[in-house]
Motif scaffolding. Sequence first.
Motif, PDB file in Angstrom:
ATOM      1  N   UNK A 185      91.173  -4.477 -34.646  1.00 30.11           N
ATOM      2  CA  UNK A 185      91.624  -5.469 -35.731  1.00 30.11           C
ATOM      3  C   UNK A 185      91.914  -6.892 -35.387  1.00 30.11           C
ATOM      4  N   UNK A 186      90.716  -7.250 -34.579  1.00 29.64           N
ATOM      5  CA  UNK A 186      90.838  -8.584 -34.129  1.00 29.64           C
ATOM      6  C   UNK A 186      89.844  -9.493 -34.945  1.00 29.64           C
ATOM      7  N   UNK A 187      88.734  -8.614 -35.441  1.00 23.53           N
ATOM      8  CA  UNK A 187      87.604  -9.493 -36.005  1.00 23.53           C
ATOM      9  C   UNK A 187      86.993  -8.530 -37.078  1.00 23.53           C
ATOM     10  N   UNK A 215      91.776 -12.121 -27.032  1.00 24.75           N
ATOM     11  CA  UNK A 215      91.534 -10.947 -27.892  1.00 24.75           C
ATOM     12  C   UNK A 215      90.344  -9.980 -27.563  1.00 24.75           C
ATOM     13  N   UNK A 216      89.357 -10.685 -26.861  1.00 22.67           N
ATOM     14  CA  UNK A 216      88.083 -10.097 -26.722  1.00 22.67           C
ATOM     15  C   UNK A 216      88.377  -9.184 -25.216  1.00 22.67           C
ATOM     16  N   UNK A 217      89.198  -9.985 -24.430  1.00 22.10           N
ATOM     17  CA  UNK A 217      89.373  -9.213 -23.051  1.00 22.10           C
ATOM     18  C   UNK A 217      90.171  -8.216 -23.184  1.00 22.10           C
ATOM     19  N   UNK A 275      81.889  -4.899 -26.715  1.00 20.69           N
ATOM     20  CA  UNK A 275      83.145  -5.732 -26.866  1.00 20.69           C
ATOM     21  C   UNK A 275      83.568  -5.983 -28.430  1.00 20.69           C
ATOM     22  N   UNK A 276      82.392  -6.497 -29.031  1.00 20.80           N
ATOM     23  CA  UNK A 276      82.653  -6.731 -30.581  1.00 20.80           C
ATOM     24  C   UNK A 276      83.001  -5.356 -31.139  1.00 20.80           C
ATOM     25  N   UNK A 277      82.492  -4.478 -30.999  1.00 21.08           N
ATOM     26  CA  UNK A 277      82.850  -3.286 -31.625  1.00 21.08           C
ATOM     27  C   UNK A 277      84.328  -2.950 -31.428  1.00 21.08           C
ATOM     28  N   UNK A 278      84.674  -3.231 -30.012  1.00 20.90           N
ATOM     29  CA  UNK A 278      86.049  -2.779 -29.662  1.00 20.90           C
ATOM     30  C   UNK A 278      87.278  -3.725 -30.360  1.00 20.90           C
ATOM     31  N   UNK A 279      86.799  -5.013 -30.452  1.00 19.15           N
ATOM     32  CA  UNK A 279      87.544  -6.020 -31.237  1.00 19.15           C
ATOM     33  C   UNK A 279      87.732  -5.564 -32.785  1.00 19.15           C
ATOM     34  N   UNK A 280      86.622  -5.077 -33.388  1.00 22.97           N
ATOM     35  CA  UNK A 280      86.471  -4.548 -34.812  1.00 22.97           C
ATOM     36  C   UNK A 280      87.686  -3.511 -34.932  1.00 22.97           C
TER      37      UNK A 280
END
Length: 349
Positions: free
Chosen positions: A247-249, A88-90, A239-244
């Motif tokens: 909708x992944x985290x 999900x992160x990648x 990366x964490x912002x992109x995951x938010x």
Amino acid sequence: MKVFWFSLKLVLTVAVGAAALAGSVALLAPASTSLTKVVTPLGKLDVTINAPAARSIVYDRYGNVIDSLSAEDRVPVKLKDIPHVLIDAVLSIEDRNFYQHHGVDWGGTARALFKNVDSGTIGQGGSTITQQLVKNTLSTNRKRDLKTKAREAILAIRLEHEISKDRILEDYLNLVYFGNRAYGVSTAAERYFSTPKDSDPLRKITLPQAALLAGLIQSPEALNPIKYPDRAARRRSEVLDAMVTNGKVTRKAAEAAKAVPLPTHVFYPVSSPLDYYKDEVRNRLLIDDPNIPNEPSEALGSTTQARANTVQRGGLKIYTSYDPYVQFAAQSAINDVLPKSEFTASLVV
């Protein structure tokens, strides 16, 4: 004035996009025949893809690891064995529409073109994971121009007709470089997150760890968390912002992950003082002596270069007669007889 600049940007964007499309169409015929020129690990872009280079492991007589031999330190893993949080992160930072596009994300490409025109630089690439896989397996030292980009896009589209999305993602995650001599996600997790008690951190990877590795793909040397922790932390946050956004985290989980300390050292699971023994193992595998029957090198290739390629890239399991207990006894005997002596000693068993 604002209307004028907006109009100018729009015209430039359309012009650049049209030029890229025209170049792609013009290159379609010749590029489609260039598939046979693609080199390892993609081969000829058929369903049988050559495996990426993997390190070979040297074992003692009891099956314990004593060293490794490698040109690229890599341990390939199956996609099913890679935790979803890392995938999900990648995908969130590198190619959020990976499972929707067919090799080229035209929307992402258009956004990248517009941002480039807006900034006056070529900062946005817009390449999909499939395009990156093609780029990383073509001949090196290619000029990064429109023709090359168009050719890679065409090859990416062709590749997605040859093999599945999951296979492309698996090959990509095993191929990509993460800095500090770590190739592929398994070795990267090992390098940055291993401890003496846990030599397989990939299966236990956490959200902040996954985000860090995903961020390193962009520029593994410039974002090295050991040398440049501030840069690495900023990229991890992206990366964490992109995951938010994808909708992944949750935002709460992402903010908590941003506060986790970065790794401060790298871990090499194989650290052996037996360089002389490793050198002898390598020599025995590379030198083909016709006077010695059943030499292992006979099965590794017809030339020294072919044998070296097999040893350094083939992921071999090399079992030896090395006995650590005999070695310890021998070293203890020498230390007892010649403690802190100016003389040197050797012992043969």
